[in-house]
Design a protein around this motif. Sequence first.
Motif, PDB file in Angstrom:
ATOM      1  N   ASN B 302      41.542  -1.316  30.753  1.00 46.16           N
ATOM      2  CA  ASN B 302      42.496  -1.157  31.853  1.00 46.16           C
ATOM      3  C   ASN B 302      42.671   0.315  32.181  1.00 46.16           C
ATOM      4  O   ASN B 302      42.478   1.194  31.332  1.00 46.16           O
ATOM      5  N   LYS B 303      43.056   0.575  33.419  1.00 43.39           N
ATOM      6  CA  LYS B 303      43.400   1.942  33.811  1.00 43.39           C
ATOM      7  C   LYS B 303      44.701   2.328  33.114  1.00 43.39           C
ATOM      8  O   LYS B 303      45.562   1.470  32.882  1.00 43.39           O
ATOM      9  N   GLU B 304      44.845   3.585  32.803  1.00 44.28           N
ATOM     10  CA  GLU B 304      46.092   4.010  32.160  1.00 44.28           C
ATOM     11  C   GLU B 304      46.524   5.388  32.633  1.00 44.28           C
ATOM     12  O   GLU B 304      45.694   6.172  33.083  1.00 44.28           O
ATOM     13  N   TYR B 305      47.813   5.636  32.529  1.00 45.52           N
ATOM     14  CA  TYR B 305      48.458   6.908  32.912  1.00 45.52           C
ATOM     15  C   TYR B 305      48.427   7.142  34.414  1.00 45.52           C
ATOM     16  O   TYR B 305      48.662   8.261  34.868  1.00 45.52           O
ATOM     17  N   ILE B 306      48.097   6.147  35.190  1.00 46.00           N
ATOM     18  CA  ILE B 306      47.846   6.368  36.622  1.00 46.00           C
ATOM     19  C   ILE B 306      49.153   6.733  37.346  1.00 46.00           C
ATOM     20  O   ILE B 306      50.086   5.937  37.405  1.00 46.00           O
ATOM     21  N   GLY B 307      49.166   7.944  37.862  1.00 47.58           N
ATOM     22  CA  GLY B 307      50.357   8.451  38.549  1.00 47.58           C
ATOM     23  C   GLY B 307      50.562   7.731  39.871  1.00 47.58           C
ATOM     24  O   GLY B 307      49.595   7.443  40.583  1.00 47.58           O
ATOM     25  N   ASN B 308      51.819   7.426  40.208  1.00 45.89           N
ATOM     26  CA  ASN B 308      52.136   6.742  41.467  1.00 45.89           C
ATOM     27  C   ASN B 308      51.842   5.240  41.381  1.00 45.89           C
ATOM     28  O   ASN B 308      51.924   4.535  42.397  1.00 45.89           O
ATOM     29  N   ALA B 309      51.500   4.763  40.188  1.00 45.53           N
ATOM     30  CA  ALA B 309      51.048   3.371  40.063  1.00 45.53           C
ATOM     31  C   ALA B 309      52.144   2.374  40.445  1.00 45.53           C
ATOM     32  O   ALA B 309      51.856   1.288  40.946  1.00 45.53           O
ATOM     33  N   ILE B 310      53.377   2.741  40.189  1.00 44.36           N
ATOM     34  CA  ILE B 310      54.457   1.779  40.450  1.00 44.36           C
ATOM     35  C   ILE B 310      54.810   1.754  41.942  1.00 44.36           C
ATOM     36  O   ILE B 310      55.200   0.728  42.478  1.00 44.36           O
ATOM     37  N   HIS B 311      54.639   2.874  42.615  1.00 46.47           N
ATOM     38  CA  HIS B 311      55.020   2.957  44.026  1.00 46.47           C
ATOM     39  C   HIS B 311      53.875   2.667  45.001  1.00 46.47           C
ATOM     40  O   HIS B 311      54.107   2.540  46.195  1.00 46.47           O
ATOM     41  N   SER B 312      52.670   2.595  44.507  1.00 42.22           N
ATOM     42  CA  SER B 312      51.514   2.565  45.416  1.00 42.22           C
ATOM     43  C   SER B 312      51.229   1.202  46.028  1.00 42.22           C
ATOM     44  O   SER B 312      51.476   0.162  45.427  1.00 42.22           O
ATOM     45  N   LYS B 313      50.644   1.261  47.198  1.00 44.80           N
ATOM     46  CA  LYS B 313      50.121   0.058  47.846  1.00 44.80           C
ATOM     47  C   LYS B 313      48.635  -0.103  47.550  1.00 44.80           C
ATOM     48  O   LYS B 313      48.079  -1.189  47.660  1.00 44.80           O
ATOM     49  N   ILE B 314      47.983   0.976  47.223  1.00 50.17           N
ATOM     50  CA  ILE B 314      46.527   0.960  47.124  1.00 50.17           C
ATOM     51  C   ILE B 314      46.073   1.980  46.085  1.00 50.17           C
ATOM     52  O   ILE B 314      46.827   2.896  45.749  1.00 50.17           O
ATOM     53  N   ALA B 315      44.863   1.781  45.581  1.00 49.21           N
ATOM     54  CA  ALA B 315      44.336   2.718  44.593  1.00 49.21           C
ATOM     55  C   ALA B 315      42.888   3.067  44.874  1.00 49.21           C
ATOM     56  O   ALA B 315      42.126   2.216  45.330  1.00 49.21           O
ATOM     57  N   THR B 316      42.543   4.300  44.596  1.00 44.96           N
ATOM     58  CA  THR B 316      41.129   4.653  44.525  1.00 44.96           C
ATOM     59  C   THR B 316      40.710   4.362  43.084  1.00 44.96           C
ATOM     60  O   THR B 316      41.164   5.041  42.154  1.00 44.96           O
ATOM     61  N   VAL B 317      39.888   3.338  42.939  1.00 44.12           N
ATOM     62  CA  VAL B 317      39.521   2.898  41.587  1.00 44.12           C
ATOM     63  C   VAL B 317      38.110   3.348  41.252  1.00 44.12           C
ATOM     64  O   VAL B 317      37.171   3.102  42.016  1.00 44.12           O
ATOM     65  N   PHE B 318      37.967   4.001  40.131  1.00 46.48           N
ATOM     66  CA  PHE B 318      36.632   4.389  39.665  1.00 46.48           C
ATOM     67  C   PHE B 318      36.102   3.282  38.766  1.00 46.48           C
ATOM     68  O   PHE B 318      36.793   2.801  37.877  1.00 46.48           O
ATOM     69  N   ALA B 319      34.860   2.900  39.041  1.00 48.93           N
ATOM     70  CA  ALA B 319      34.293   1.775  38.290  1.00 48.93           C
ATOM     71  C   ALA B 319      32.780   1.892  38.275  1.00 48.93           C
ATOM     72  O   ALA B 319      32.190   2.637  39.060  1.00 48.93           O
ATOM     73  N   GLN B 320      32.178   1.163  37.358  1.00 49.25           N
ATOM     74  CA  GLN B 320      30.712   1.087  37.310  1.00 49.25           C
ATOM     75  C   GLN B 320      30.270   0.179  38.452  1.00 49.25           C
ATOM     76  O   GLN B 320      30.605  -1.005  38.466  1.00 49.25           O
TER      77      GLN B 320
END
Lengths: 750, 750
Positions: B302-320
């Motif tokens: 899982n992603k962790e420590y992600i800042g703004n995670a609680i307020h966000s509508k969207i994420a730039t997700v890094f993945a394979q």
Amino acid sequence: MIVTDYSIGILQYIPFFYVIWSDDLLSASEISVVQKVIELDTSLNVDEKHQLRRWLKRDTPPFDDEIKNWKQTIANSKVRLIESDTYPLSSLSQRLVNSENLNDHLKHIEVHLGIQPNHYNHLFDVEVVHEKTSSEYDANILDEILKGEHARVVDRFRSFLDKPDFSWQVLRNKEDFRNRILQQVQLLGEAGYGAMAYPPEYGGTGDMPAYAAIFEHLMFVDGSLAVKFGVQFGLFGGSIQKLGTKKHHDEYLTDAGTTKLLGCFAMTETGHGSNVRGIKTTATYEKSSDSIIIHTPGKNDNKEYIGNAIHSKIATVFAQLIVNGKNEGVHAILVPLRNENHEELEGVSVKDNGYKLGLNGVDNGKIWFNNVKVPRENLLNKYGEIQEDGTYASSIKNPNKRFFTMLGTLVGGRICVARGALGGSKMALSIAVKYALNRRQFNDNVKVQEDLIMDYPTHQLRLTPAIAGAYVYHFTLEEMMKRYSDYSQPDKRKIETQVAGLKSIITWFANETIQECREACGGKGYLLENRIADLKGDVDIFTTFEGDNTVLLQLAAKGILSDFRAEFNSAGFASVLKLLQTQLSDKLTAINPLYSNKVDAKHLYNPKFHRHAFDYRTRRLTYTLAMRIRNYIKKGIPSYQAFLKVQTHLLALGKAYSVELAYNIFCDHYQQIEDLKYRALLEKVGCLYALDQINKDAKWFLEQGYIGGTKSKAIRQRVERLSTELRPHIEVLVDGFGIPEHCLTAPITK
Amino acid sequence: MIVTDYSIGILQYIPFFYVIWSDDLLSASEISVVQKVIELDTSLNVDEKHQLRRWLKRDTPPFDDEIKNWKQTIANSKVRLIESDTYPLSSLSQRLVNSENLNDHLKHIEVHLGIQPNHYNHLFDVEVVHEKTSSEYDANILDEILKGEHARVVDRFRSFLDKPDFSWQVLRNKEDFRNRILQQVQLLGEAGYGAMAYPPEYGGTGDMPAYAAIFEHLMFVDGSLAVKFGVQFGLFGGSIQKLGTKKHHDEYLTDAGTTKLLGCFAMTETGHGSNVRGIKTTATYEKSSDSIIIHTPGKNDNKEYIGNAIHSKIATVFAQLIVNGKNEGVHAILVPLRNENHEELEGVSVKDNGYKLGLNGVDNGKIWFNNVKVPRENLLNKYGEIQEDGTYASSIKNPNKRFFTMLGTLVGGRICVARGALGGSKMALSIAVKYALNRRQFNDNVKVQEDLIMDYPTHQLRLTPAIAGAYVYHFTLEEMMKRYSDYSQPDKRKIETQVAGLKSIITWFANETIQECREACGGKGYLLENRIADLKGDVDIFTTFEGDNTVLLQLAAKGILSDFRAEFNSAGFASVLKLLQTQLSDKLTAINPLYSNKVDAKHLYNPKFHRHAFDYRTRRLTYTLAMRIRNYIKKGIPSYQAFLKVQTHLLALGKAYSVELAYNIFCDHYQQIEDLKYRALLEKVGCLYALDQINKDAKWFLEQGYIGGTKSKAIRQRVERLSTELRPHIEVLVDGFGIPEHCLTAPITK
Ligand SMILES: Cc1cc2nc3c(=O)[nH]c(=O)nc-3n(C[C@H](O)[C@H](O)[C@H](O)COP(=O)(O)OP(=O)(O)OC[C@H]3O[C@@H](n4cnc5c(N)ncnc54)[C@H](O)[C@@H]3O)c2cc1C
Ligand SMILES: Cc1cc2nc3c(=O)[nH]c(=O)nc-3n(C[C@H](O)[C@H](O)[C@H](O)COP(=O)(O)OP(=O)(O)OC[C@H]3O[C@@H](n4cnc5c(N)ncnc54)[C@H](O)[C@@H]3O)c2cc1C
């Protein structure tokens, strides 16, 4: 010409020679270890011995191609190194030559050269599943060694802490947090732990050293608990015990010990912290009413930062005692603050100090006194009293001496502060090491698993010398508390000076260590749940309270300068100067170049070398400092100013002396350990501490010509190498701190 | 024989000679300053000149009694030193000889020897009321110099922050704290500050350097604000800007800039932090639905420590990114997290990371994805894309190179992190200096007032070199951001490497500085209201996020080793090794003993000396490092392992290179300042930085024989002396940081 087809005799040595030469591990004494083994090894014939000896010459080392051949030979054999073997390298050799037994001679090399899997596991194919740490040592035995005489008390105390009341919680609101900590302090008081250092008549066991040992454990529960506990039982109760007389003991001490009476220790004022002598609160004796009037005269003269101020019923207040219009200097007076309903008494006003960087479970506050009257008897009158006829009397005529004698009785608290800081570093180190033994990050592309971060040399260097430091300071503080509590030695001046220095270096050590541990745990170290964050915030202030480090080190240095006979006069330094007149002969012999460039392992690992270096540094710094001061004085510079001009030099001396003292105490202790295996382990730990310290101050030793450049480099390499050698035992070393499972709650330690 | 009755000519020089000799202030070049003055001074006759020259010989200095006589002469005259005079010592001389004018020759000595009241105010009776600092320099001018091209933007921004919305508050509950910080970020976004670095089409000015300057200012408001701002506009918005293409810009960038769309940057996983390439989240292209499926495969993925995670509508997700069963490496994909009602979308699960050591106004969280489907277009496809036919394509063929190119675009954030840390240290330094200019503690018994703690040499040494560091790093980061934003230079590999090193040394510098400031403020520094506590907790993590320092320095060192041509291959280091084959000639000339023992002030203060020392260190460390690695390789040790064995050496090189780079940039900058007075001040500041750095690594320079013991001592003394010389200007220096009054709320600064 390069031989590729080795005899059995040679073949068994190949893994060793490969490890040795690929990593350049040999100094002269280490070569002689190998040479001796070869001499004694009857499995070798004359030619083989000759060949092996040829490969042991530092000036004509084996060619790179030879070394590559060795590696090839091992690789081709398909024999694998198994890290979990007790003697992995010897066992590899055994399998390489298809022998039935381990060759004891090889074992000897493996042990005596401190060759560890992490020196070479990259050189051979390593079985992937292996132990993360060795089981060579038993953490319980280390723990027993550290507990020493307090084993029984400590063990009982550890189980006592195993209650939900002491579980660690996140309480952000200071009122909630303070209430919980108060309850914990009360529980401890009721169980008799608070009074431990008091005499049996007042519920105690008179055992200050054991008190210090349990005090350290409170840091494993919560820094706020340790500090509030220290304020209630150590500072408040301790001031009654040490500055009061029997009437005070009878009236207050038992209740202080059980927390029936909560009290605080009100010395610092907003305007005066380090300079206690400058405090402005007055305690004026009024003959007509036979009472003392406590008063806050001016804007910044209120007490500040006073721990327990919000919960207390009473305070030990330090104030200028004025009797018959004469200021008799700083004295301590018991001043009630609140009534049964916890309302402030008339003239008393207390304000919350608000949120702090840490210790938010401690209720620090400001206190103002507006002509508050207390009976004459409330003066803690061991060193100075107002007699029935209203005159002042003291057995100590010199007011400076009286002042320092009073403060001196509180030195036990300073040892406890250092002890608490030490506990904080042990906790942080335990967490960081356990995480580093689980956390993997990055790898060689060929491997499936990533590497344990504990296997990175930088990581070893970040944590291992700090662990060594924690061991050294543990014994140091144990011993200092013992000396301090030894009633057969009433003159504590020397110990006070020593404690001033040790408190400084140990609280700084703790802060640096905790910071390093935070960073070593990466993002996980930043989460409150993993406990390092709190330790960081809590231990931070240990460098300031019970004496600011920069101020204390100057005090220590002045003591050292005067050979601990400093008269109690911090301004004119008269006695220091008097001594300086006579003492200035530089008895240090010049260091001969052979010594300053001796880089052999045997020499570098020898405690005699470390002791000599530390002794040399202290004496040299003392001498040059004295010379500088004298030169200033000669030119007519006032002594106060002369001391300011050498301030940084004073700090250097204070630190140098303290490190030497700590190491000497440590050596005296570990050398008495009977189990040779553990004695050897602790010797290595001490050696790492000593070399790390010399390395940190190598600039100074180089400037003095005490060590040359080559030696300085060799010392640095040895610090790295010892950190690597201790790698297999690193978990045992932190488990040896004995932090109970129920306190080690950080999820990353699981 | 000692003369006691001096001629007028001699008499006017007596105060100077007294100061000079009582404090041993002279090196050869400084003697020559005095000599020249004597030569030119027409008020002296031949005998007087002769006499004065006799008193200038270092090998036959005046006798102590002579010096005492001088003091006596001045004392008897009853003339007082007035510290607030512009040239206090010259003016003392003037009054001593009852002259009408200041002797310009004496002024020349006073200025050129950097003699400051705190060098000598203890030598004479000093008027008690004096200025705490000099008004020689104007803080506004320094501020202008620091603001440089951004003056207009910065000034506007400073007034913008002067609103109750941005006032500093204690919010212990994380929800309250986060809400307030969110509102602040929204205000900034709405005012256009968030978009500043974006192109004008999307609401910005395309001015990344100005963005960095205002970003630093957010640290003066609250560390949480800076970080949340950085996450929203820099990391989230920045990832769209830098990794996305026009369709993404058009759809998202404007809204990201105004905060209409809140987003986060989800790279780190519980299992993978520093080793980003090892992340496990998968983004699998499903041809049938033309979509990408985002999935968290395992327990720690899982992603962790992600800042703004609680307020966000969207994420730039890094993945394979997996296309047609093939792993194309790490890519970034926009993944919606929540709907209009802020409910988690199907398959998305977010959990709060809880309380942290600091930054509790930032909502960090963990994110899990359970087969979350997003359209193919959500791939940020600047460097790699899935084409309409469902095949993968990229303009960068080498997957390693592609990976590092993608990460490289985010280097701007790393500069901002360093900039934020710098802002934190400026704030802490301003508070500590202002407090030290008010706080008095201890005195000589003869004085009424206690001494300002800023007048203690130890205190000067604790704060002044750090101020110098802040100036040097300010210009460094300004320049790096300029180079980074220079679109005419598309190959950013060198800058990336440099930023990796600079981010490390500057964030460590900031943490050490803030810690020192906390301790320098004693108990007051521990109270939350005084702001240092928060800075400490907030800036702490800057050493870890946006790249852990220990990891980054290794990256930097590898870049330096390969002369910045390192191919994108962190495991095999093939290109480094290739270069090592060819480059290994040690071009460093031996240092001649005259140079290594040159201790004259002119030499020690000369930037050429500093630059030479830094250059020597970098080159020597590079050479020896390369040699060591090559030797390991030659013996058959795999390159990954060889690099591990030299880890500490890599760190040393990374640091040395970064210090050199910073100092060179600083020199290039201050030398362009037109106002000679300010140029001279900054030269002195730079000189202090350089000597302090050399002093800190003196061990290394001594080991190499680059400096001898005498020089090492002289450097240390010069660091102390420069700190003292800058003492009168210390408040101006911190005011030059330009921290607005409305941000500097700490009560102890008032
Ligand atoms: C959380 C907390 C709890 C506390 N609990 C108590 C308590 O229960 N009871 C109590 O009485 N007090 C308590 N204190 C007060 C504490 O003991 C003082 O803070 C401490 O003694 C330092 O004094 P100060 O804060 O006034 O610092 P200062 O003495 O003002 O020192 C400020 C700075 O100046 C420097 N400095 C000062 N003098 C010199 C010098 N001569 N040379 C060089 N540098 C110098 C110091 O190094 C320091 O960095 C507490 C403080 C805190 C923060
Ligand atoms: C408050 C906060 C906010 C964050 N915000 C975000 C965010 O918004 N988005 C995001 O994607 N991430 C974010 N992060 C994650 C951050 O970027 C990572 O914490 C960081 O990259 C370090 O990774 P880690 O914590 O896994 O540490 P690790 O990589 O596990 O490192 C742990 C320790 O091991 C050491 N180590 C690791 N590898 C080596 C090596 N090869 N040699 C020597 N030593 C080594 C390191 O020096 C470190 O001390 C945030 C983290 C925090 C704490």
